[in-house]
Design an enzyme around this catalytic site. Structure first.
Site, mmCIF file in Angstrom:
data_model
loop_
_atom_site.group_PDB
_atom_site.id
_atom_site.type_symbol
_atom_site.label_atom_id
_atom_site.label_comp_id
_atom_site.label_asym_id
_atom_site.label_seq_id
_atom_site.Cartn_x
_atom_site.Cartn_y
_atom_site.Cartn_z
ATOM 1 C CB SER A 43 -0.973 -0.179 1.267
ATOM 2 O OG SER A 43 -0.735 0.080 2.321
ATOM 3 C CG ASP A 361 -5.134 5.299 6.689
ATOM 4 O OD1 ASP A 361 -3.176 5.061 7.616
ATOM 5 O OD2 ASP A 361 -5.417 4.627 5.846
ATOM 6 C CG HIS A 364 -1.923 3.925 4.601
ATOM 7 N ND1 HIS A 364 -2.866 3.780 4.104
ATOM 8 C CD2 HIS A 364 -1.224 2.071 3.236
ATOM 9 C CE1 HIS A 364 -2.938 2.025 4.058
ATOM 10 N NE2 HIS A 364 -2.106 1.987 3.433
#
Ligand SMILES: *[C@@H]1O[C@H](CO)[C@@H](O)[C@H](O)[C@H]1NC(C)=O
Ligand SMILES: *[C@@H]1O[C@H](CO)[C@@H](O)[C@H](O)[C@H]1NC(C)=O
Ligand SMILES: *[C@@H]1O[C@H](CO)[C@@H](O)[C@H](O)[C@H]1NC(C)=O
Length: 397
Positions: A43, A361, A364
């Site tokens: 991610s 969040d 990340h």
């Protein structure tokens, strides 16, 4: 007297050797012009892969830059986006995203939740992506091969594609593969996968060499297909992120002055030392490769350690979430909604100004943090060998 007459030439010779030779050597190395970027990872560099397959990351993702969700787990751009910008290239499309993608300047094989080692659990069970690095390699191999079949106007594509020329505009040229920059940012999820399966730090450490070997093998395979320029991020201080701090309690004595959990950061550092050695070995084994190991760990850690110094108001506490010590709630993620009286209500809400936050969040980094990390690492100060991003096509012996 006689000896004195000899000293000026000797001085000049010394000056030439000490000062001028390195300048001449540097002058020979021109800035790299990569025609494409091929990215592999999780991610930290997913530009839409997981979203395309398992459902889009919804609002408020993308709020700071794209004006809406853009497949990224971030309020805006990722480091790989800043790398693309630096070379004047378009943002790298996710290989798995068939909507509006253009692969003429590269492809992004990263998906959120990806590990290097294939996991024996489903995404639903554990949250880890089935698109592990071995799958990303398969995708790249297939992309490399079939894009050239299309380009050659050969094979089944003569009948499958009514307009081959239009299709070609969205694919790289054969010579773009050896000239491209291959970027990697993967490994973080391999470490957390063990912890989330209740393993001890020693148990996680025990499989780190296998993770690094598998990552090293994929670089060898890409070299075998002609890839030459590799920009390899190490893994970040995962012990500073709320999703780890909230899920795995540690003793007060295991929390450092930045508020990070040292056992997880120690295992990240262990992974990094192994990765660095693996890159040194690759440099010996792959004689035409320019491989740069990039220490993003140190830059990320600096953000947690001295956020104010670098222009941030918050370090560990995340911007987008719902309550708790870090504004991170394992059951209510950023962007999560709930139906209330027939209306969609946003539960995982963003802060007013993400640019003051390091963490987006709980998992990340924000765009502001990504930009900072990019700016710090692009200059070469965190690279081994110490070369900047725009020189990453030069092999330093
Ligand atoms: C998955 O299972 C295989 C076979 O038992 C094993 O070799 C492998 O290490 C497992 N992978 C992980 C990530 O635990
Ligand atoms: C495409 O054509 C080139 C030049 O004729 C050839 O070298 C190459 O092998 C072909 N590639 C594929 C995948 O057909
Ligand atoms: C880990 O331990 C917790 C607490 O004992 C348990 O609830 C959870 O199911 C375990 N997870 C795994 C993957 O074994």
């Amino acid at each position: 007297m006689g000896s004195r007459s000899f000293s000026p030439p000797i001085t000049i010779l010394v000056l030439v050797l000490l000062n001028f030779t390195p300048c001449l050597a540097l002058a020979k190395t021109s800035q790299c012009k990569f025609p494409a970027i091929f990215n592999f990872g999780d991610s930290n560099s997913d530009t839409g892969g997981l979203s395309a397959v398992f459902g889009q990351a919804g609002p408020p993702h993308g709020m700071s830059f794209f004006g809406g969700p853009a497949g990224r787990y971030c309020d805006g751009r990722l480091i790989v986006d800043f790398i693309a910008e630096a070379f004047g290239l378009p943002y790298v499309s996710a290989y798995l995203d068939s909507i509006g993608s253009d692969f003429s300047h590269g492809a992004n094989f990263a998906t959120a939740g990806s590990t290097v080692r294939p996991q024996n659990t489903t995404l639903r069970e554990s949250g880890f992506s089935p698109i592990s690095l071995d799958v990303q390699w398969n995708e790249f191999y297939d992309f490399h091969r079939r894009s050239q079949i299309v380009r050659n106007h050969s094979g089944a594509y003569q009948k499958l594609l009514p307009d081959l020329d239009a299709a070609l505009k969205r694919l790289p040229k054969a010579e773009d593969f050896p000239n491209a920059l291959y970027t990697f940012d993967v490994g973080q999820n391999d470490l957390t996968a063990g912890y989330f399966a209740n393993m001890t730090t020693d148990q996680v450490k025990a499989y780190v060499p296998e993770v690094v070997t598998q990552l090293q093998n994929v670089i060898r395979y890409i070299y075998g297909l002609g890839g030459r320029y590799f920009w390899i991020h190490n893994t970040g201080p995962v012990g500073c992120l709320p999703y780890v701090l909230e899920r795995i309690p540690v003793l007060a004595s295991q929390v450092d002055e930045a508020g990070c959990a040292t056992p997880f950061n120690d295992v990240a550092k262990y992974f990094n030392s192994q990765l660095k050695q693996a890159v040194v070995q690759l440099r010996k084994d792959l004689p035409s490769a320019a491989l740069t190991y990039v220490d993003v760990y140190s830059v990320k850690y600096a953000l947690f350690h001295q956020p104010q110094k670098h222009g941030f108001k918050q370090s560990i506490r995340n911007c987008c979430g719902r309550g708790g010590r870090y504004n991170y709630n394992i059951n209510v993620g950023c962007g999560q909604t709930k139906m209330e009286h027939g209306k969609q209500v946003l539960l995982g809400k963003p802060c007013d100004d993400p640019s003051g936050y390091v963490v987006w969040d709980g998992v990340h980094f924000t765009q502001a943090a990504n930009k900072f990390i990019f700016q710090q690492t692009a200059g070469g100060a965190y690279s081994d060998p110490p070369i900047p991003l725009n020189m990453a096509c030069h092999r330093i012996e």
